[in-house]
Motif scaffolding. Structure first.
Motif, short mmCIF file in Angstrom:
data_model
loop_
_atom_site.label_atom_id
_atom_site.label_comp_id
_atom_site.label_asym_id
_atom_site.label_seq_id
_atom_site.Cartn_x
_atom_site.Cartn_y
_atom_site.Cartn_z
N CYS A 60 40.35 38.31 35.24
CA CYS A 60 41.09 37.27 35.95
C CYS A 60 41.32 37.68 37.40
CB CYS A 60 42.43 37.02 35.26
SG CYS A 60 43.51 35.84 36.11
N ALA A 61 41.10 36.77 38.33
CA ALA A 61 41.24 37.06 39.75
C ALA A 61 42.67 37.42 40.13
CB ALA A 61 40.78 35.86 40.58
N TRP A 62 43.63 36.93 39.36
CA TRP A 62 45.03 37.21 39.63
C TRP A 62 45.52 38.39 38.78
CZ3 TRP A 62 48.49 36.85 43.16
CH2 TRP A 62 49.85 36.96 42.85
N GLY A 63 45.59 38.20 37.48
CA GLY A 63 45.88 39.29 36.56
C GLY A 63 47.26 39.91 36.68
N LYS A 64 48.23 39.20 37.26
CA LYS A 64 49.56 39.77 37.45
C LYS A 64 50.65 39.03 36.70
CE LYS A 64 48.26 41.20 42.15
NZ LYS A 64 48.56 41.04 43.60
N CYS A 65 50.29 38.04 35.90
CA CYS A 65 51.32 37.25 35.20
C CYS A 65 52.13 38.14 34.26
CB CYS A 65 50.67 36.12 34.41
SG CYS A 65 49.87 34.88 35.47
N TYR A 66 53.43 37.97 34.29
CA TYR A 66 54.35 38.85 33.57
C TYR A 66 54.09 38.87 32.07
CZ TYR A 66 58.73 41.25 32.58
OH TYR A 66 59.67 42.17 32.17
N PHE A 67 53.75 37.71 31.53
CA PHE A 67 53.67 37.52 30.08
C PHE A 67 52.24 37.65 29.54
CE2 PHE A 67 53.49 33.59 32.44
CZ PHE A 67 52.26 33.09 32.07
N CYS A 68 51.26 37.80 30.41
CA CYS A 68 49.86 37.71 29.98
C CYS A 68 49.17 39.07 29.96
CB CYS A 68 49.09 36.76 30.91
SG CYS A 68 47.36 36.53 30.44
N GLY A 69 48.49 39.33 28.86
CA GLY A 69 47.68 40.53 28.74
C GLY A 69 46.20 40.25 28.86
N TRP A 70 45.81 39.01 28.51
CA TRP A 70 44.38 38.66 28.56
C TRP A 70 43.85 38.84 29.98
CZ3 TRP A 70 43.79 38.88 23.76
CH2 TRP A 70 44.56 38.16 22.85
N GLY A 71 44.64 38.44 30.97
CA GLY A 71 44.18 38.48 32.35
C GLY A 71 44.01 39.88 32.90
N LYS A 72 44.48 40.87 32.19
CA LYS A 72 44.34 42.26 32.63
C LYS A 72 43.16 42.95 31.95
CE LYS A 72 49.31 42.70 33.51
NZ LYS A 72 49.64 41.29 33.32
N LYS A 73 42.44 42.18 31.13
CA LYS A 73 41.33 42.76 30.37
C LYS A 73 40.00 42.53 31.10
CE LYS A 73 39.93 40.70 26.56
NZ LYS A 73 39.80 40.25 25.17
N LEU A 74 39.28 43.62 31.32
CA LEU A 74 37.95 43.52 31.94
C LEU A 74 36.90 43.45 30.84
CD1 LEU A 74 35.99 43.72 34.36
CD2 LEU A 74 36.11 46.22 34.11
N VAL A 75 36.09 42.41 30.89
CA VAL A 75 35.03 42.22 29.88
C VAL A 75 33.67 42.32 30.55
CG1 VAL A 75 34.04 40.64 28.18
CG2 VAL A 75 36.53 40.72 28.49
N GLU A 76 32.90 43.30 30.10
CA GLU A 76 31.54 43.46 30.61
C GLU A 76 30.60 42.58 29.79
OE1 GLU A 76 30.92 45.16 33.19
OE2 GLU A 76 32.59 46.58 33.42
N ALA A 77 30.01 41.59 30.43
CA ALA A 77 29.10 40.69 29.71
C ALA A 77 28.06 40.14 30.68
CB ALA A 77 29.87 39.54 29.07
N GLU A 78 26.81 40.14 30.25
CA GLU A 78 25.73 39.59 31.06
C GLU A 78 25.72 38.07 30.93
OE1 GLU A 78 23.87 41.24 33.13
OE2 GLU A 78 24.73 43.19 32.57
N VAL A 79 25.36 37.40 32.00
CA VAL A 79 25.31 35.93 32.01
C VAL A 79 24.33 35.43 30.95
CG1 VAL A 79 24.64 33.89 33.32
CG2 VAL A 79 26.07 35.67 34.38
#
Length: 453
Positions: A18-37
């Motif tokens: 996630c480009a923001w990744g700072k939401c207090y309640f969110c963990g998904w946005g802090k997860k980096l997923v390596e995936a090819e298009v």
């Protein structure tokens, strides 16, 4: 939309972060997923090939743990591929997610289609700038959300809005403020959105809210609390109520896991135990068909099923018809532990050395365990016809269980399996552990058969 039935498909396509990744309640946005298009393209096409239907209107919802319209997460060519593939497989409505800053005329042009209606879902969460910016840390204001809505409408796109309740300790501790802000938010959301989803906040791994939960400063709303708060919108056709937006159980990241070895209050009411006990009371549902409880002691070896005690018990009773109706529940220093969870952390990573107990610690163990048993039975008694307790008759656990049932006025539903006469014979032989002795196990079988056959 046609008159055909609606077939709703949900697909998770994650890439990047996630480009923001700072939401207090969110963990998904802090997860980096390596995936090819190309991998995502194959996944989408395979999914639609398998699940699309010519006999139904297909609504495809894509969840992306970030923003589908963020080029750094999903390149423009991939966005175009998604809409073309949706057209190819007869999707009539596509729902994607994005933060407001990525809702631009240029980005929306990538999703234009004469065949597929496209809806963009955005997490407004709450229509209050102070909460959005200072507490929720969303990184945008209400006016930014409304600007994105206007852009979507101007381009002929649908609008779906997520509203979050109880997403910060300040709201959890002030129910009146939470209700006031929710009313304010729903007025805004219902005015501008085609659909609104009210979501109950849960503790995501990696989120700041997770730490508040573990430390006891915040708790998720249970089903009753949630529907009391949002019930006025239950019949509104534009509103969806999402009490449990994913299967919630207490989870602990590896870096937070420790082996809990010791005796005393620190290990008896450890925060990790406390959140699990709250879960078992307010969120857990006993398995279907388990009409009788068999309370059992813990064991040194973890999970308990690897121990001499549990192997002997299971061997003694598992072959009988009544076994299918028994719900095995351990009672130990972590609390009440249903069988399905004995191999979950921390129940598979603790030790309570009984020989270190003092009289004061024993007394506290009985009091804490009594309350935990009492709360579990209060919450789930309607699921069970009878309770059996198989412990040494002089154990602190059996004392706690007896006290719990006495205070609940349910002693008639509690059967104490191992009597002092049988136990004395076992003790004289010096057999350890006593509850694994053939005489004790014979008594267990006899009692269960007497009541359940």
């Amino acid at each position: 939309m046609s008159d055909k039935s609606v077939k709703e498909l949900k697909l998770i396509l994650e890439r990047g972060i996630c480009a923001w990744g700072k939401c207090y309640f969110c963990g998904w946005g802090k997860k980096l997923v390596e995936a090819e298009v190309d991998e995502l393209k194959r996944k989408l096409e395979s999914f639609l090939r398998k699940h699309s239907s010519p006999n139904s209107v297909v609504r495809l919802k894509i969840f992306s743990s970030g923003s589908f319209l963020d080029e750094k997460q999903f390149p423009k060519d991939f966005v175009k591929f998604v809409i073309k593939t949706a057209e190819k497989y007869g999707v009539e409505e596509l729902v994607i997610e994005s933060r407001p800053e990525f809702v631009t005329d240029e980005n929306l042009r990538l999703l234009r289609s004469d065949k597929v209606r496209v809806t963009v879902a955005m997490g407004l969460e709450i229509a209050d700038d102070d909460v959005l910016m200072k507490l929720y840390r969303k990184g945008f204001r209400v006016k930014d959300y409304l600007k994105a809505v206007e852009t979507l409408r101007r381009n002929g796109f649908g609008v779906r809005t997520y509203v979050l309740v109880n997403g910060h300790p300040a709201l959890y501790k002030n129910p009146d403020l939470q209700k006031k802000l929710l009313d304010k938010t729903m007025k805004v959301a219902l005015k501008v959105a085609d659909s609104v989803v009210i979501i109950n906040a849960y503790p995501h791994l990696r989120a700041d809210l997770w730490n508040d939960w573990i430390e006891g400063g915040w708790r998720p709303l249970d089903e009753k609390q949630f529907y009391e708060l949002v019930g006025k919108w239950r019949e509104n056709p534009k509103v969806e109520l999402d009490f449990n937006n994913y299967y919630f159980i207490p989870k602990f990241p590896r870096e937070k896991r420790v082996f809990l070895k010791g005796v005393g209050r620190e290990y008896l009411v450890h925060p990790y135990y406390e959140v699990w006990q709250d879960y078992f009371v307010r969120f857990y549902r006993p398995p279907e068909g388990k009409e009788y409880v068999l309370f059992l002691p813990c064991a040194y070896k973890k999970p308990y099923t690897r121990s001499k005690t549990w192997k002997a018990i299971l061997s003694a009773i598992s072959g009988y018809p009544f076994f299918k109706k028994l719900h095995l529940i351990a009672v130990s220093s972590p609390g009440v532990i249903p069988y399905e969870y004995i191999n979950y952390y921390p129940f598979n990573a603790y030790d309570w050395p009984e020989w270190l107990e003092t009289e004061e610690i024993k007394k506290e163990y009985v009091e804490v365990t009594k309350e935990r048993v009492k709360k579990y039975v209060q919450a789930h008694d309607s699921s069970y016809k009878l309770y059996f307790a198989y412990f040494r008759p002089d154990s602190d656990s059996i004392e706690a269980i007896k006290l719990a049932f006495e205070e609940l006025g349910l002693t008639q539903k509690l059967v104490l399996v191992l009597d002092y006469g049988t136990y004395s014979k076992v003790v004289r032989e010096g057999f350890k552990p006593p509850v694994a002795h053939p005489l004790a196990l014979q008594k267990l079988r006899e009692v269960l058969k007497r009541y359940l056959d």
